[in-house]
Design a protein around this motif. Structure first.
Motif, mmCIF file in Angstrom:
data_model
loop_
_atom_site.group_PDB
_atom_site.id
_atom_site.type_symbol
_atom_site.label_atom_id
_atom_site.label_comp_id
_atom_site.label_asym_id
_atom_site.label_seq_id
_atom_site.Cartn_x
_atom_site.Cartn_y
_atom_site.Cartn_z
ATOM 1 N N VAL A 1 0.846 -1.195 0.000
ATOM 2 C CA VAL A 1 0.000 0.000 0.000
ATOM 3 C C VAL A 1 0.886 1.251 0.000
ATOM 4 O O VAL A 1 1.784 1.361 0.836
ATOM 5 C CB VAL A 1 -0.932 0.020 1.225
ATOM 6 C CG1 VAL A 1 -1.774 1.283 1.240
ATOM 7 C CG2 VAL A 1 -1.821 -1.228 1.208
ATOM 8 N N PRO A 2 0.678 2.195 -0.929
ATOM 9 C CA PRO A 2 1.488 3.416 -0.951
ATOM 10 C C PRO A 2 1.403 4.164 0.379
ATOM 11 O O PRO A 2 0.345 4.193 1.026
ATOM 12 C CB PRO A 2 0.865 4.243 -2.089
ATOM 13 C CG PRO A 2 0.181 3.236 -2.956
ATOM 14 C CD PRO A 2 -0.296 2.160 -2.037
ATOM 15 N N ASP A 3 2.521 4.751 0.775
ATOM 16 C CA ASP A 3 2.571 5.460 2.063
ATOM 17 C C ASP A 3 1.557 6.600 2.116
ATOM 18 O O ASP A 3 1.001 6.894 3.177
ATOM 19 C CB ASP A 3 3.987 6.010 2.301
ATOM 20 C CG ASP A 3 5.002 4.891 2.500
ATOM 21 O OD1 ASP A 3 4.592 3.778 2.875
ATOM 22 O OD2 ASP A 3 6.201 5.140 2.259
ATOM 23 N N ALA A 4 1.320 7.237 0.978
ATOM 24 C CA ALA A 4 0.423 8.396 0.960
ATOM 25 C C ALA A 4 -1.052 8.009 1.054
ATOM 26 O O ALA A 4 -1.909 8.870 1.278
ATOM 27 C CB ALA A 4 0.664 9.214 -0.305
ATOM 28 N N LEU A 5 -1.358 6.726 0.872
ATOM 29 C CA LEU A 5 -2.748 6.283 0.911
ATOM 30 C C LEU A 5 -3.110 5.871 2.330
ATOM 31 O O LEU A 5 -2.605 4.881 2.855
ATOM 32 C CB LEU A 5 -2.947 5.110 -0.063
ATOM 33 C CG LEU A 5 -4.384 4.578 -0.190
ATOM 34 C CD1 LEU A 5 -5.329 5.679 -0.640
ATOM 35 C CD2 LEU A 5 -4.422 3.407 -1.165
ATOM 36 N N ASP A 6 -3.988 6.630 2.953
ATOM 37 C CA ASP A 6 -4.339 6.417 4.359
ATOM 38 C C ASP A 6 -5.434 5.356 4.484
ATOM 39 O O ASP A 6 -6.609 5.668 4.667
ATOM 40 C CB ASP A 6 -4.784 7.744 4.980
ATOM 41 C CG ASP A 6 -5.075 7.614 6.467
ATOM 42 O OD1 ASP A 6 -4.619 6.623 7.071
ATOM 43 O OD2 ASP A 6 -5.755 8.510 7.011
ATOM 44 N N VAL A 7 -5.040 4.078 4.350
ATOM 45 C CA VAL A 7 -5.972 2.970 4.539
ATOM 46 C C VAL A 7 -5.293 1.944 5.438
ATOM 47 O O VAL A 7 -4.065 1.943 5.604
ATOM 48 C CB VAL A 7 -6.374 2.307 3.200
ATOM 49 C CG1 VAL A 7 -7.007 3.315 2.269
ATOM 50 C CG2 VAL A 7 -5.181 1.623 2.538
ATOM 51 N N THR A 8 -6.101 1.065 5.997
ATOM 52 C CA THR A 8 -5.585 -0.008 6.836
ATOM 53 C C THR A 8 -5.576 -1.300 6.027
ATOM 54 O O THR A 8 -6.630 -1.762 5.584
ATOM 55 C CB THR A 8 -6.453 -0.189 8.092
ATOM 56 O OG1 THR A 8 -6.466 1.023 8.842
ATOM 57 C CG2 THR A 8 -5.918 -1.320 8.957
ATOM 58 N N ALA A 9 -4.405 -1.853 5.802
ATOM 59 C CA ALA A 9 -4.286 -3.115 5.076
ATOM 60 C C ALA A 9 -4.119 -4.249 6.077
ATOM 61 O O ALA A 9 -3.296 -4.172 6.996
ATOM 62 C CB ALA A 9 -3.091 -3.071 4.130
ATOM 63 N N VAL A 10 -4.923 -5.294 5.906
ATOM 64 C CA VAL A 10 -4.863 -6.462 6.787
ATOM 65 C C VAL A 10 -4.305 -7.617 5.979
ATOM 66 O O VAL A 10 -4.942 -8.078 5.021
ATOM 67 C CB VAL A 10 -6.253 -6.807 7.342
ATOM 68 C CG1 VAL A 10 -6.160 -8.046 8.228
ATOM 69 C CG2 VAL A 10 -6.834 -5.630 8.103
ATOM 70 N N GLU A 11 -3.108 -8.056 6.329
ATOM 71 C CA GLU A 11 -2.445 -9.086 5.541
ATOM 72 C C GLU A 11 -3.182 -10.419 5.648
ATOM 73 O O GLU A 11 -3.828 -10.708 6.663
ATOM 74 C CB GLU A 11 -0.996 -9.249 5.981
ATOM 75 C CG GLU A 11 -0.807 -9.669 7.416
ATOM 76 C CD GLU A 11 0.670 -9.684 7.797
ATOM 77 O OE1 GLU A 11 1.505 -9.436 6.913
ATOM 78 O OE2 GLU A 11 0.974 -9.943 8.967
#
Length: 463
Positions: free
Chosen positions: A88-98
């Motif tokens: 996920v790009p650093d600038a994209l403010d989302v929560t990624a769940v592996e």
């Protein structure tokens, strides 16, 4: 305490029963969405405190979808289930769940964290009339409407030409089905608007993707502070009109050639008649009358040639206004593709060596390219490769054929000159006239492969 709605886009990768069990005892009220195309409608018309996206949905990246969502609902918590956080790009403010064996538990934990925060200002409330009005416009207009952010990435699309989510988070150069030169030109146009290099873009172009002609307008998208944060675009299908224009252009070219061929032959006959007239007695009244008739015929021929090679729309009917060609900014690659599509068969190919925006009368320039392309197809054969490229003061059209063996080379522009028996020999003559009408020069040389190359100079280009 009231419930807090959570929207979950479902796929086979997420066990909804396990997710609901993991969220039991919280304020979460889950709404499931199986059709991704309804995502923006659902987010606009209903209030939500969080959004859960899958890693992929309908072949699209959940991260790219999240990109579009975050631009329109900037404070809505977005969780992408099954995505590696490092992707996920650093600038994209989302929560990624592996991805893991306990994916639903990890997603539920991320949802619980989002519910503890303040409700989102936009997605957490009912829509305003303006929001529903604009969404209806995007959904119902048969044309294609879209919005892109400050990097020219898609954040919202109407239903006119594409599915409303299939390009989210992508610039045109990242859309695989678009021709490379078309995508690069579109991106450059958009960045010129975003960077305030130009007020707006208004172009007519051919789309190789589905063989349609469109008119595209792109204008700034302003935020509440009046700052440009992207562009809004409108693309309209104009195929029917453009095909009529192509037919008219071909008919006009045929008429010009017929007039030029007729005038050429008539002038030859006039020369013979004048030669015989000199054998008659100068004092013979009959000879004087014949000479006057021949002079009138010569004048008529000149008039026919002038009318056939002038602007078909005719001069402006005001003495104080000079006739000005309809000059616009047009990408050389776009116009070349459009003309090429009406002429060449599947064996021939068109390539590009650079691209530029030229200031030109689009119809006249289209006729010029048509003649040069036809010349290549006639002299080099149906499997010819034609290259259109840029020069310091214009552009060129070159082919990989046998070349034109003429001395001096300038003879190819003479009226009536031809190396192909069935041709009239007026194509390149007309091409030079068309170029000269726009203040351009047209010259011929040998291409790098030994074929013919035509250079068009003194062109107003914008890099």
């Amino acid at each position: 305490m009231g419930s807090k709605p959570v929207l979950v886009v479902t796929t086979d990768g997420l066990d909804t029963v396990t997710l609901e069990s993991a969220l039991a005892g919280t304020q979460a009220s889950i709404t499931y969405l199986s059709d991704l195309t309804d995502l923006f409608d659902t987010l606009t018309y209903s209030a939500f405190h969080a959004l859960v996206l899958p890693e992929t949905a309908d072949g699209q990246s959940g991260t790219d979808i999240a990109y579009g969502v975050r631009k329109l609902f900037p404070d809505l918590p977005v969780i992408v289930a099954g995505e590696d956080p490092a992707a996920v790009p650093d600038a994209l403010d989302v929560t990624a769940v592996e991805p893991s064996a306990h994916l639903e538990d990890a997603v539920a934990a991320a949802v619980r964290d989002s519910l503890d925060a303040e409700p989102p200002a936009v997605a957490g409330r009912p829509p305003s009339p303006m929001e529903t009005l604009l969404l209806s416009l995007f959904n119902e207009l048969p044309d294609h409407l879209y919005a892109k952010d400050e990097q020219a990435r898609h954040v919202l699309m109407g239903r006119g030409f594409n599915e409303p989510t299939d390009r989210l988070g992508l610039t045109d150069v990242e859309v695989p089905e678009l021709a490379d030169e078309h995508a690069k030109a579109a991106l450059r146009d958009e960045m010129d608007v975003i960077e305030a290099e130009t007020e707006r873009i208004d172009v007519e172009e051919f789309l190789d993707l589905d063989a349609t002609y469109v008119r595209t307008r792109k204008m700034p998208w302003y935020d509440a502070a009046g700052e440009i944060q992207g562009i809004v675009g409108h693309t309209q299908d104009i195929t029917e009109r453009r095909l009529r224009e192509h037919a008219f252009r071909r008919q006009n070219e045929r008429m010009v050639k017929v007039a030029l061929v007729a005038s050429h032959e008539l002038r030859n006959e006039l020369q013979i008649a004048y030669g015989r007239l000199e054998d008659l007695d100068d004092c013979d009244d009959t000879a004087a009358e014949i000479e006057e008739s021949l002079s009138q015929i010569s004048t008529i021929i000149d008039t026919v040639v002038e009318l056939s090679t002038s602007d078909p729309n005719g001069p402006i009917q005001h003495d104080e206004i000079e006739q000005v060609p309809k000059q616009k900014h047009v990408w050389l690659s776009r116009l070349s593709r459009e003309v090429w599509n009406t002429l060449a068969g599947s064996q021939a190919s068109l390539t590009f060596d650079g691209d530029t925006r030229i200031v030109a009368d689009q119809e006249s320039t289209g006729l010029l390219l048509q003649i040069l392309f036809q010349n290549a197809l006639e002299h080099a054969g149906p499997s010819v490769t034609v290259t259109v490229g840029t020069t310091d003061d214009g552009f060129f059209v070159a082919d990989d054929g046998p070349g034109i063996d003429v001395e001096p080379p300038e003879r190819v522009f003479d009226a009536g000159h031809t190396a192909v028996a069935e041709n009239t020999g007026f194509g390149l003559y007309v091409a030079r006239r068309v170029a000269a009408d726009q203040g351009w020069t047209l010259s011929m040389a040998e291409s790098e492969s030994g074929g013919a190359r035509f250079d068009i100079g003194n062109v107003d280009c914008q890099e």
